[in-house]
Motif scaffolding. Structure first.
Motif, short mmCIF file in Angstrom:
data_model
loop_
_atom_site.label_atom_id
_atom_site.label_comp_id
_atom_site.label_asym_id
_atom_site.label_seq_id
_atom_site.Cartn_x
_atom_site.Cartn_y
_atom_site.Cartn_z
N ALA A 1 -1.65 -1.61 -1.72
CA ALA A 1 -3.11 -1.65 -1.62
C ALA A 1 -3.75 -1.51 -3.01
CB ALA A 1 -3.59 -0.51 -0.72
N PHE A 2 -4.70 -2.35 -3.35
CA PHE A 2 -5.33 -3.38 -2.52
C PHE A 2 -5.48 -4.66 -3.33
CE2 PHE A 2 -7.30 0.41 -0.52
CZ PHE A 2 -6.96 0.18 0.80
N GLY A 3 -5.36 -5.80 -2.62
CA GLY A 3 -5.88 -7.04 -3.14
C GLY A 3 -7.37 -7.11 -2.85
N THR B 1 -6.11 -11.39 -6.30
CA THR B 1 -5.42 -10.22 -6.81
C THR B 1 -6.44 -9.13 -7.16
OG1 THR B 1 -5.48 -11.16 -9.03
CG2 THR B 1 -3.48 -11.54 -7.74
N GLY B 2 -5.96 -7.91 -7.25
CA GLY B 2 -6.81 -6.80 -7.64
C GLY B 2 -6.70 -6.57 -9.14
N ASP B 3 -5.98 -5.51 -9.53
CA ASP B 3 -5.75 -5.19 -10.93
C ASP B 3 -4.48 -5.92 -11.38
OD1 ASP B 3 -5.07 -4.08 -13.38
OD2 ASP B 3 -5.33 -2.01 -12.73
N ALA B 4 -4.64 -7.06 -12.03
CA ALA B 4 -3.50 -7.89 -12.41
C ALA B 4 -2.56 -7.16 -13.37
CB ALA B 4 -3.98 -9.20 -13.03
N TRP B 5 -3.12 -6.33 -14.26
CA TRP B 5 -2.29 -5.60 -15.21
C TRP B 5 -1.32 -4.66 -14.48
CZ3 TRP B 5 -0.51 -5.79 -19.90
CH2 TRP B 5 -0.04 -4.63 -20.54
N ALA B 6 -1.84 -3.87 -13.56
CA ALA B 6 -0.97 -2.96 -12.81
C ALA B 6 -0.03 -3.70 -11.88
CB ALA B 6 -1.81 -1.96 -12.02
N ALA B 7 -0.53 -4.77 -11.26
CA ALA B 7 0.23 -5.46 -10.23
C ALA B 7 1.41 -6.25 -10.78
CB ALA B 7 -0.68 -6.38 -9.43
N THR C 1 -0.71 2.73 -3.49
CA THR C 1 -1.95 2.25 -4.09
C THR C 1 -1.69 1.64 -5.47
OG1 THR C 1 -2.47 4.42 -5.04
CG2 THR C 1 -3.35 3.92 -2.85
N GLU C 2 -2.47 0.62 -5.76
CA GLU C 2 -2.31 -0.09 -7.03
C GLU C 2 -2.58 0.81 -8.22
OE1 GLU C 2 -2.82 -4.55 -7.49
OE2 GLU C 2 -4.84 -3.78 -7.88
N TRP C 3 -3.53 1.72 -8.07
CA TRP C 3 -3.95 2.58 -9.17
C TRP C 3 -3.07 3.79 -9.38
CZ3 TRP C 3 -6.64 1.61 -4.66
CH2 TRP C 3 -6.73 2.67 -3.74
N SER C 4 -2.09 4.01 -8.53
CA SER C 4 -1.27 5.22 -8.65
C SER C 4 -0.42 5.23 -9.92
CB SER C 4 -0.37 5.37 -7.42
OG SER C 4 0.58 4.32 -7.35
N VAL C 5 -0.20 4.08 -10.55
CA VAL C 5 0.61 4.05 -11.77
C VAL C 5 -0.14 4.63 -12.96
CG1 VAL C 5 1.94 2.06 -11.00
CG2 VAL C 5 -0.13 1.68 -12.35
N PHE D 1 -5.48 -6.05 1.80
CA PHE D 1 -6.70 -6.52 1.17
C PHE D 1 -7.90 -5.75 1.73
CE2 PHE D 1 -3.65 -9.81 0.55
CZ PHE D 1 -3.96 -10.35 -0.69
N GLY D 2 -8.81 -5.39 0.83
CA GLY D 2 -10.03 -4.72 1.27
C GLY D 2 -10.09 -3.29 0.80
#
Length: 372
Positions: free
Chosen positions: A62-64, A73-79, A37-41, A124-125
Motif C-alpha cells: 500500500a498504496f498505489g 504508481t505512488g512513491d516511485a523512489w521507494a517502490a 506500507t510504501e512509506w515504512s522504508v 490502491f487508494g
C-alpha cells in the motif's frame, strides 16, 4: 462431538422457521493477510526483509494512486528506484546500477522466490488517496484496463497476483465525499475482474462503520472479489470516528457503556453478513497500533512501543487497555488477537488481516497470534 452432530439439525430448524442459518465454524485454514506500507522504508526503517512471510498467506503493498481515474504508481523512489544495500536485502545482495528493478518491488520479487506460496497484491487508494475513485467509477472499464497495464509493466511484470481497492468510502464520506451511488464499487470490481481474468486476486477494504456500510451494495461487490477486508479498527479516536475519548478503538464486541453499540467488530460482521456478503469472503482487520489520550489530546503509537512503555492493565470488549501515568491507551495484544482469530473461525469467516505490519514487536508477537 455432540455439538458437531447437532449443528446441522439446528441449521435446518432455523431455515424452516425463516431465519437465515448461521455460518458453519470454519474448518480449513484462515487466510492471513498483512499490509506493507510504501512509506515504512523511511522513518520506520521497516523493510521487505523484516517481514515474517512464512506466517502470511497474502501480502498487500500500500498504496498505489488513483490519478485521473486511472491506476498509477505512488512513491516511485521507494517502490522501484531506491537502491537497497546488502544489509537491507532479502537475500543479502545489494542492488546495482544495472538492476532494472530496485526498491521494495525488487525486494518483493526476491521474497516471492524465497516463499513461492506467498501471494502479493497492490493496493490502491487509502485514506488520503481515495478521491480519484469518484472519477474512476465514471469509466470502470478504462480504470481497470489502466490497472491491468500497470501490473504488466515489464519492470515488475508477474510480481503482483492481483489488486486491492481501498476506497474510503464509496457513496459516503471519508477524507473526501463521494456520491457515485451504491453500485459504484461493484462496477469497479466487476471491471477489474473482466480485465484481470478469473485467476487474479481482487480484494477490497470496506468500512467498519455500519452507517457507511449501508451506503453501498457490498454483497454485489463481493461477487467479483476474492474477499472484502472490513476495517474493524479506529471506531473511536480517529478522524471522522467521533469525539469520544478514553474508549477502545477496536473492540471485538460491545460492552456496557460503549458510546455506540454498532462500533465493534461483531456488529460490523453482523451487518455485512445480514446484507448478503458470504462469510467465507469476509476478513476482519486487526490494528497493530494503539490509540490513546492524555487529557483530551489524542495519540497514536505502534504496538511495539506500547507493549514495553505502557503494558496492558485490563481488557474491555475483547481488546486491551492500559493506564500509565496520565495516559490511557487501547490496543490489541497477542491474547486479544488470538480471541479475534477464534471469533473469525467460529463465525466461518475467510480470515483476518493486519494494518499494518511495521507496528508489530521485534519478535512478531501479534503476527504469530494472527497466524495461530
Amino acid at each position: 462431538m455432540r455439538f458437531r452432530s447437532a449443528f446441522p439439525l439446528l441449521v435446518l430448524l432455523l431455515a424452516a422457521c425463516g431465519a437465515p442459518p448461521a455460518p458453519l465454524p470454519r474448518a480449513e485454514p484462515l487466510l492471513v493477510a498483512g499490509y506493507l506500507t510504501e512509506w515504512s522504508v523511511y522513518g520506520r526503517d521497516f523493510r521487505v526483509k523484516d517481514l515474517a512471510a512464512e506466517r502470511l498467506t497474502h501480502l498487500t503493498y500500500a498504496f498505489g494512486r488513483v490519478t485521473g481515474g486511472r491506476c498509477a504508481t505512488g512513491d516511485a523512489w521507494a517502490a522501484h528506484q531506491r537502491p537497497v544495500a546488502a544489509v537491507d536485502s532479502v537475500d543479502g545482495v545489494a542492488d546495482t546500477a544495472a538492476d532494472t528493478l530496485r526498491g521494495s518491488f525488487g525486494q518483493l520479487r526476491k521474497l516471492k522466490t524465497r516463499h513461492p506460496r506467498l501471494r502479493v497484491l497492490w493496493s490502491f487508494g487509502g485514506w488520503t488517496g481515495s478521491a480519484g475513485f469518484t472519477e474512476a467509477a465514471r469509466d470502470p472499464a478504462a480504470f481497470a484496463e489502466s490497472c491491468r497495464a500497470l501490473l504488466a509493466d515489464p519492470r515488475w511484470a508477474g510480481l503482483f497476483d492481483g489488486i486491492d481497492i481501498d476506497w474510503e468510502y464509496p457513496n459516503a464520506c471519508g477524507m473526501t465525499c463521494d456520491d457515485s451511488g451504491p453500485a459504484a464499487l461493484t462496477g469497479i470490481l466487476a471491471a477489474l475482474r473482466s480485465a484481470l481474468g478469473p485467476g487474479a486476486l481482487i480484494s477490497a477494504a470496506v468500512p467498519g462503520d455500519v452507517g457507511r456500510l449501508r451506503s453501498a451494495d457490498y454483497a454485489s461487490a463481493a461477487r467479483h472479489a476474492d474477499w472484502l477486508g472490513a476495517m474493524t479498527y479506529d471506531y473511536f479516536g480517529a478522524a471522522g470516528s467521533g469525539k469520544e475519548t478514553g474508549v477502545p478503538h477496536s473492540p471485538l464486541t460491545p460492552y456496557p457503556g460503549i458510546p455506540r453499540q454498532t462500533a465493534a467488530t461483531s456488529a460490523t460482521v453482523d451487518e455485512l453478513l445480514r446484507a448478503g456478503v458470504p462469510a467465507g469472503k469476509l476478513l476482519i482487520g486487526v490494528g497493530f497500533y494503539g490509540r490513546g489520550w492524555t487529557g483530551t489530546a489524542r495519540g497514536l503509537e505502534d504496538y511495539r512501543v506500547l507493549a514495553a512503555r505502557c503494558p496492558p492493565t485490563g481488557t474491555l470488549g475483547g481488546t486491551a487497555y492500559a493506564s500509565c501515568g496520565d495516559q490511557w491507551w487501547s490496543y490489541d495484544t497477542p491474547e486479544t488477537v488470538a480471541a479475534k482469530v477464534a471469533y473469525a473461525r467460529d463465525r466461518g469467516l475467510g480470515g483476518l488481516f493486519a494494518w499494518e505490519l511495521s507496528g508489530d514487536s521485534d519478535d512478531g508477537a501479534l503476527l504469530r497470534a494472527l497466524s495461530g
